[in-house]
Each structure stands twice: as C-alpha cells, then as structure tokens.
Design an enzyme around this catalytic site. Structure first.
Site, PDB file in Angstrom:
ATOM      1  CD  GLN A   1      -3.164   0.914   1.913  1.00 45.63           C
ATOM      2  OE1 GLN A   1      -3.305  -0.080   2.607  1.00 45.63           O
ATOM      3  NE2 GLN A   1      -4.085   1.827   1.800  1.00 45.63           N
ATOM      4  CG  PHE A   2       1.044   3.942  -3.548  1.00 44.02           C
ATOM      5  CD1 PHE A   2       0.976   5.322  -3.663  1.00 44.02           C
ATOM      6  CD2 PHE A   2       0.043   3.172  -4.113  1.00 44.02           C
ATOM      7  CE1 PHE A   2      -0.079   5.916  -4.333  1.00 44.02           C
ATOM      8  CE2 PHE A   2      -0.998   3.756  -4.785  1.00 44.02           C
ATOM      9  CZ  PHE A   2      -1.071   5.141  -4.900  1.00 44.02           C
ATOM     10  CB  THR A   3      -2.107   5.323   0.189  1.00 47.68           C
ATOM     11  OG1 THR A   3      -2.553   4.167   0.888  1.00 47.68           O
ATOM     12  CG2 THR A   3      -2.587   5.287  -1.252  1.00 47.68           C
TER      13      THR A   3
END
Length: 148
Positions: free
Chosen positions: A78-80
C-alpha cells in the site's frame, strides 16, 4: 518502510470478484515502501512484526505471538502509507517508493515471511484491491523502520 499491522479474526483481499488472499486469525499487514528502504530494513521490520506479542493469553494479557496462536499473515502492498498531506487537500505520494523498487522489496518481504510463518497470503502489487477484515480488538500497530 511502514507496516500497519492489524490483529484480525479474519481478512481477505479481492481483485475484481476473485478472492486472491484469505486468512483466519492472524495479521493483516499493509506495507509501504520508500526508495531509501532496503532488505536490511525489511529484515528488521519482519523480525519485529513476527515477534510482537499482541494476542491474549489465558489471563487476557497481550502476551502471545503469531506463532503461539498458529496465526496467519495477509500481506498487502500500500503505497498510500507514504501520503504527504501537509499542503492542500490532495495528498502527494512523492515519498512512496518507485513501483520497481517497492515491488522488489514487497516480494522479498513475502518470501522471508513464508520462511517463518506457515500460512502467508498476499494481495496483488499494483492492483485495485478490496480488502476486508474483522479487526480483533480493535488492535492496530504502526511500525516504521525509521523508529526501530
């Protein structure tokens, strides 16, 4: 590197209508990578995560590890987790690792976890996913490699 660890009773991840990863009791772990992260940081994070004693024992104290309860892992990239919300209302993701670097480290983390935990399921890197969980507690911990 950031891990958001959620102690779950069950969790699954879907791509479209297909469930691609599903676990019972264990951890749903959201994994964020930045370009300065490396395998040494991943190893440190994995050791800490697997060693956490956050399951309740017979006296109701959080004293048991994932191994003690035969728990599973569901690992989702999850890059967020590297969103920067300081300016305006639209997050910037400039600190998130490049897709090539992040995917390589994510795959490394998955392979190392599979050496230590019998049941490891995953999401799909870069895919639009639906993640469902029943958080046990709720119990959620944030690990950041810069703070370990």
């Amino acid at each position: 590197m950031r891990f958001v660890i959620q102690r779950v009773k069950e969790a699954d991840v879907k791509v479209g209508e297909e469930i691609i990863g599903q676990i019972g009791k264990g951890y749903l772990v959201l994994i964020g990578v930045t370009d300065s992260d490396d395998q040494a940081a991943a190893d440190k994070m994995i050791r800490k995560m697997i060693g956490l004693r956050i399951f309740e024992d017979e006296q109701g104290k959080t004293n048991l590890s994932l191994a003690d309860v035969d728990g599973s892992l569901l690992l989702v990239s999850q890059f967020t987790l590297y969103a920067n919300c300081r300016k305006g209302n639209r997050p910037s993701f400039i600190k998130a690792g490049s897709p090539e670097h992040a995917n390589a480290l994510y795959e490394y983390i998955v392979s190392e976890c599979r050496k230590a935990v019998p049941e490891v399921q995953t999401g799909r890197f870069g895919a639009e996913m639906d993640v469902r969980l029943v958080n046990d507690g709720p119990f959620t911990i944030l690990l950041d490699s810069e703070e370990l």
